[in-house]
Design a protein around this motif. Sequence first.
Motif: not given
Length: 183
Positions: A147-156
């Motif tokens: 969810v986070l990687a899709d929404a905010l990217g890998l670094n975030a």
Amino acid sequence: MRSRANSGLVNNLNDGLTWGVFPLLFTDHGLGLAVVGLVKGLYPILWGLGQIPTGHLSDRIGRKPLIVVGMLVQAAGFVLALALLDTPLLAGLLSSVALGLGTAMVYPALIASVSDHAHPAWRTGALGTCRFWRDIGYAVGALVAGVLADALGLNATVVAAAVLTAGSGVLAARWISEHESGR
């Protein structure tokens, strides 16, 4: 028991999250799949082997120091993964070492801490409950990673993991006591 359950969940969330995020992060920065496999495999090897000395250490110095420091070392592993991305192999290896050693500190100390605080009549139930929360962390980590990687990217996603893990270490420092009431 809430901090032990929290630390266990976040500890395993880290593993679930790194299975999803680290291969993508490090291949995006030029590492091949074989090297990514080495980087990702180093973490559980150190975790598994490291539990032997850290388990003995927790018997000598107490459970809380290893849980707190272990969570903070894991958080540092995530920071290293991003801070050193200009040299992705070094970033991957150092972050895996930190994550593996941090997990090795936390894992045996958490189980021992639950046992220390649980009366023998309800120890099995206490261990089962804490292990449920710890083990559900794998699934939560995979879901959070996606969810986070899709929404905010890998670094975030890696930053979020570092913050969550450090926060769990701070909560453990505040909430876990060395008092052994279960014996």
